[in-house]
Design a protein around this motif. Sequence first.
Motif, PDB file in Angstrom:
ATOM      1  N   LYS B  58       1.127  -0.705  -0.437  1.00 17.89           N
ATOM      2  CA  LYS B  58       0.373   0.272  -0.060  1.00 17.89           C
ATOM      3  C   LYS B  58       0.859   1.199  -0.391  1.00 17.89           C
ATOM      4  CE  LYS B  58      -3.680  -2.089   1.789  1.00 17.89           C
ATOM      5  NZ  LYS B  58      -4.949  -2.217   3.469  1.00 17.89           N
ATOM      6  N   ALA B  59       1.766   1.898   0.704  1.00 17.85           N
ATOM      7  CA  ALA B  59       3.024   2.470   0.775  1.00 17.85           C
ATOM      8  C   ALA B  59       3.557   2.162  -0.704  1.00 17.85           C
ATOM      9  CB  ALA B  59       3.917   1.985   1.893  1.00 17.85           C
ATOM     10  N   ILE B  60       3.596   1.558  -1.627  1.00 18.38           N
ATOM     11  CA  ILE B  60       4.534   1.789  -2.193  1.00 18.38           C
ATOM     12  C   ILE B  60       3.739   2.191  -3.434  1.00 18.38           C
ATOM     13  CG2 ILE B  60       4.736   0.254  -4.720  1.00 18.38           C
ATOM     14  CD1 ILE B  60       6.375  -1.594  -2.168  1.00 18.38           C
ATOM     15  N   LEU B  61       2.648   1.934  -3.348  1.00 20.38           N
ATOM     16  CA  LEU B  61       0.924   2.236  -4.560  1.00 20.38           C
ATOM     17  C   LEU B  61       1.011   3.595  -3.699  1.00 20.38           C
ATOM     18  CD1 LEU B  61      -0.210  -0.747  -4.588  1.00 20.38           C
ATOM     19  CD2 LEU B  61       0.420   0.139  -6.561  1.00 20.38           C
ATOM     20  N   GLY B  62       1.327   4.217  -2.610  1.00 15.79           N
ATOM     21  CA  GLY B  62       0.485   5.056  -2.711  1.00 15.79           C
ATOM     22  C   GLY B  62      -0.419   5.710  -1.781  1.00 15.79           C
ATOM     23  N   PHE B  63      -1.453   4.666  -1.297  1.00 15.16           N
ATOM     24  CA  PHE B  63      -2.541   4.624  -1.148  1.00 15.16           C
ATOM     25  C   PHE B  63      -2.395   4.749   0.796  1.00 15.16           C
ATOM     26  CE2 PHE B  63      -3.457   0.800  -3.918  1.00 15.16           C
ATOM     27  CZ  PHE B  63      -3.928   1.123  -5.008  1.00 15.16           C
ATOM     28  N   ILE B  64      -1.362   4.728   1.368  1.00 12.35           N
ATOM     29  CA  ILE B  64      -1.347   5.338   2.574  1.00 12.35           C
ATOM     30  C   ILE B  64      -0.290   6.140   2.881  1.00 12.35           C
ATOM     31  CG2 ILE B  64      -2.628   2.913   3.576  1.00 12.35           C
ATOM     32  CD1 ILE B  64       0.438   2.023   4.208  1.00 12.35           C
ATOM     33  N   ALA B  65      -0.728   7.028   3.628  1.00 11.78           N
ATOM     34  CA  ALA B  65       1.097   7.848   4.223  1.00 11.78           C
ATOM     35  C   ALA B  65       1.500   7.061   5.416  1.00 11.78           C
ATOM     36  CB  ALA B  65       0.253   9.115   5.479  1.00 11.78           C
ATOM     37  N   TYR B  66       2.695   7.515   4.752  1.00 10.13           N
ATOM     38  CA  TYR B  66       4.399   6.775   5.391  1.00 10.13           C
ATOM     39  C   TYR B  66       5.174   7.922   5.410  1.00 10.13           C
ATOM     40  CZ  TYR B  66       6.383   6.854   0.885  1.00 10.13           C
ATOM     41  OH  TYR B  66       5.972   6.814  -0.974  1.00 10.13           O
ATOM     42  N   GLU B  67       6.208   7.127   6.905  1.00  2.93           N
ATOM     43  CA  GLU B  67       7.259   7.389   6.919  1.00  2.93           C
ATOM     44  C   GLU B  67       8.498   6.828   5.608  1.00  2.93           C
ATOM     45  OE1 GLU B  67       9.086   8.091  11.082  1.00  2.93           O
ATOM     46  OE2 GLU B  67       6.814   8.608  11.178  1.00  2.93           O
ATOM     47  N   GLY B  68       9.689   8.130   5.090  1.00  4.74           N
ATOM     48  CA  GLY B  68      10.557   6.962   4.732  1.00  4.74           C
ATOM     49  C   GLY B  68      10.243   7.710   3.312  1.00  4.74           C
ATOM     50  N   ASP B  69      11.346   6.432   2.144  1.00  5.40           N
ATOM     51  CA  ASP B  69      11.307   7.226   0.582  1.00  5.40           C
ATOM     52  C   ASP B  69      11.557   6.206  -0.293  1.00  5.40           C
ATOM     53  OD1 ASP B  69      11.882   9.039  -0.983  1.00  5.40           O
ATOM     54  OD2 ASP B  69      14.585   7.737  -1.318  1.00  5.40           O
ATOM     55  N   VAL B  70      10.311   5.879  -1.160  1.00  5.30           N
ATOM     56  CA  VAL B  70      10.233   4.912  -2.097  1.00  5.30           C
ATOM     57  C   VAL B  70       9.790   5.593  -3.482  1.00  5.30           C
ATOM     58  CG1 VAL B  70       8.065   3.592  -2.780  1.00  5.30           C
ATOM     59  CG2 VAL B  70       8.340   4.472  -0.220  1.00  5.30           C
ATOM     60  N   LYS B  71      11.559   5.078  -4.336  1.00  5.25           N
ATOM     61  CA  LYS B  71      10.852   5.431  -5.182  1.00  5.25           C
ATOM     62  C   LYS B  71      10.464   4.420  -6.237  1.00  5.25           C
ATOM     63  CE  LYS B  71      14.084   8.904  -6.366  1.00  5.25           C
ATOM     64  NZ  LYS B  71      14.711   9.452  -5.288  1.00  5.25           N
ATOM     65  N   VAL B  72       9.171   4.319  -7.100  1.00  3.24           N
ATOM     66  CA  VAL B  72       9.213   3.307  -8.184  1.00  3.24           C
ATOM     67  C   VAL B  72       9.380   3.814  -9.396  1.00  3.24           C
ATOM     68  CG1 VAL B  72       6.853   2.001  -9.259  1.00  3.24           C
ATOM     69  CG2 VAL B  72       6.798   3.505  -6.683  1.00  3.24           C
ATOM     70  N   LEU B  73       9.937   2.940 -10.405  1.00  2.00           N
ATOM     71  CA  LEU B  73      10.906   2.867 -12.030  1.00  2.00           C
ATOM     72  C   LEU B  73      11.679   4.157 -11.364  1.00  2.00           C
ATOM     73  CD1 LEU B  73       7.154   1.781 -13.164  1.00  2.00           C
ATOM     74  CD2 LEU B  73       9.444   0.234 -12.933  1.00  2.00           C
ATOM     75  N   GLY B  74      12.427   4.639 -10.794  1.00  2.00           N
ATOM     76  CA  GLY B  74      12.661   5.818 -10.511  1.00  2.00           C
ATOM     77  C   GLY B  74      11.878   6.917 -10.084  1.00  2.00           C
ATOM     78  N   GLU B  75      11.097   7.097  -9.743  1.00  5.13           N
ATOM     79  CA  GLU B  75      10.225   8.236  -9.309  1.00  5.13           C
ATOM     80  C   GLU B  75       9.125   8.160  -8.506  1.00  5.13           C
ATOM     81  OE1 GLU B  75      10.003  10.649 -11.640  1.00  5.13           O
ATOM     82  OE2 GLU B  75      11.177   9.902 -13.139  1.00  5.13           O
ATOM     83  N   GLY B  76       8.816   9.593  -8.437  1.00  6.42           N
ATOM     84  CA  GLY B  76       7.962   9.029  -6.793  1.00  6.42           C
ATOM     85  C   GLY B  76       6.327   8.313  -7.678  1.00  6.42           C
ATOM     86  N   ILE B  77       5.896   7.508  -6.891  1.00  6.69           N
ATOM     87  CA  ILE B  77       4.720   6.528  -7.915  1.00  6.69           C
ATOM     88  C   ILE B  77       3.845   7.521  -8.433  1.00  6.69           C
ATOM     89  CG2 ILE B  77       3.390   6.705  -5.528  1.00  6.69           C
ATOM     90  CD1 ILE B  77       3.245   4.111  -7.761  1.00  6.69           C
ATOM     91  N   ASP B  78       2.661   8.903  -7.982  1.00  6.92           N
ATOM     92  CA  ASP B  78       2.421   9.752  -9.067  1.00  6.92           C
ATOM     93  C   ASP B  78       2.949  10.216 -10.351  1.00  6.92           C
ATOM     94  OD1 ASP B  78       0.116   9.835  -7.031  1.00  6.92           O
ATOM     95  OD2 ASP B  78       1.137  11.342  -6.368  1.00  6.92           O
ATOM     96  N   LEU B  79       3.838   9.749 -10.605  1.00  9.33           N
ATOM     97  CA  LEU B  79       4.198  10.091 -11.965  1.00  9.33           C
ATOM     98  C   LEU B  79       4.556   8.893 -12.651  1.00  9.33           C
ATOM     99  CD1 LEU B  79       7.499  12.673 -10.838  1.00  9.33           C
ATOM    100  CD2 LEU B  79       5.332  13.315 -12.307  1.00  9.33           C
ATOM    101  N   VAL B  80       4.306   7.429 -12.493  1.00 10.72           N
ATOM    102  CA  VAL B  80       4.536   6.157 -12.704  1.00 10.72           C
ATOM    103  C   VAL B  80       3.950   5.287 -12.537  1.00 10.72           C
ATOM    104  CG1 VAL B  80       7.168   6.720 -13.417  1.00 10.72           C
ATOM    105  CG2 VAL B  80       5.856   5.409 -11.161  1.00 10.72           C
TER     106      VAL B  80
END
Lengths: 123, 293
Positions: B58-80
């Motif tokens: 859920k954190a990877i997909l941006g469905f919940i708020a979280y602490e820390g850093d997640v990059k999906v395909l090198g970007e923030g989830i909303d861009l990809v």
Amino acid sequence: MWIKIELRSPLPVYEQIKVGIKEAILSGKCEKEELIPSIRELAKEIKVNPNTVARAYRELEQEGVIFSRQGIGFMINVSTAEIKEQFLSELEKELRIPLKRLKKSGIALEEVQKVVGAIWEME
Amino acid sequence: MGNGIIDYSEKFALQINGLSKIYRNEVHAVKDLDLNIYEGEVHALLGPNGAGKTTTIKAILGFIAYEGDVKVLGEGIDLVRENVAFVPEEKNFYEFLTPYRTIKICKGIIPQFDENKAFEYMKRFSLPMEKKISSFSNGMKTSLYLSICFAQKASLYIFDEPTWGLDPIRNNDILDMIRDLVIDGKTVLYTSHIISDVEKIADRISVMHEGRRLFTGYVDDIKGDFRVFYLPTDFQGLETLRYLSGKRERERTVILTDDGETIERLEHSSEVEMSVPDMEMFFQILLRGKNYV
């Protein structure tokens, strides 16, 4: 190319692929300079991950058993006689320590040979 | 990729650094998780219920708020987001709709969605096109969800318990389809607690327990590098051994190790028994052992 993958085996899958290809050469099913399946083809055929096949091929290439030719694919790089020699030298390495221990504990060569003979007949 | 040997990609499809999630009820679901997923691999996230797998997804997909850093395909989830396909743990649909209508709607809202492919998969899974989804079994709902997901063109596929409710035959079909995704160069992250599935398709696994990652490694290396030793309870020098996990049983102590020195020391010892762990054994000792030695 028919390689049997046994998930329950203690041997990792990429090792099973390596052994499978070496055995195919040893038994004469594959000959020197023969083309073997591409990574993708073999992955589909034996139902394993392409990365696992890639790992096996990479190590076989490092060992000189296969080589890759741009635009063609992977080919067998060794003859049956050469692979046999490799098999036997690996066996020698594997047996050295246990045999040394047996010798040290006073077991005679004839007795070891008897055990080997019995196993040989069983398989 | 040509005809050369595929190298394990040095590129990451997913980079997670210091991910933590505390829910409002003060459940610390994920604790300081670091995890990188290579492009082109099948990565299985394993762990018992409540380990934090679904929260991580859920954190990877941006469905919940979280602490820390997640990059999906090198970007923030909303861009990809368009490049990520996802099957959630709960396979919810508008149950009054038919699969046919559902797929038509998907066509309208999911970019890069191939509706013919979706119909093809549905046929392959023998799903009725014109029956209301409310009449579907759990296995049928899972199959429908997967049909929709596989019909979506993406770079990263995330599956949360993708084979839930499926019979063994359909189960193997799905595993084949997941394998085909990586043959086509895609990346797959999935959660499961079915060890035999994981053995069949995962390149690497990560094991989570109580929000923490206990282990990440190649499935093949588990058999290649790890050994299980059964030590007598009065074994001298246990504290000098290095191991990933260990547990005391009634009449022996079991340890799981990939430490070369420890293996060398124990493998020829006459008072110790050794075995090569399969995935099931590895998983059991890792999870059950950690608190006892």
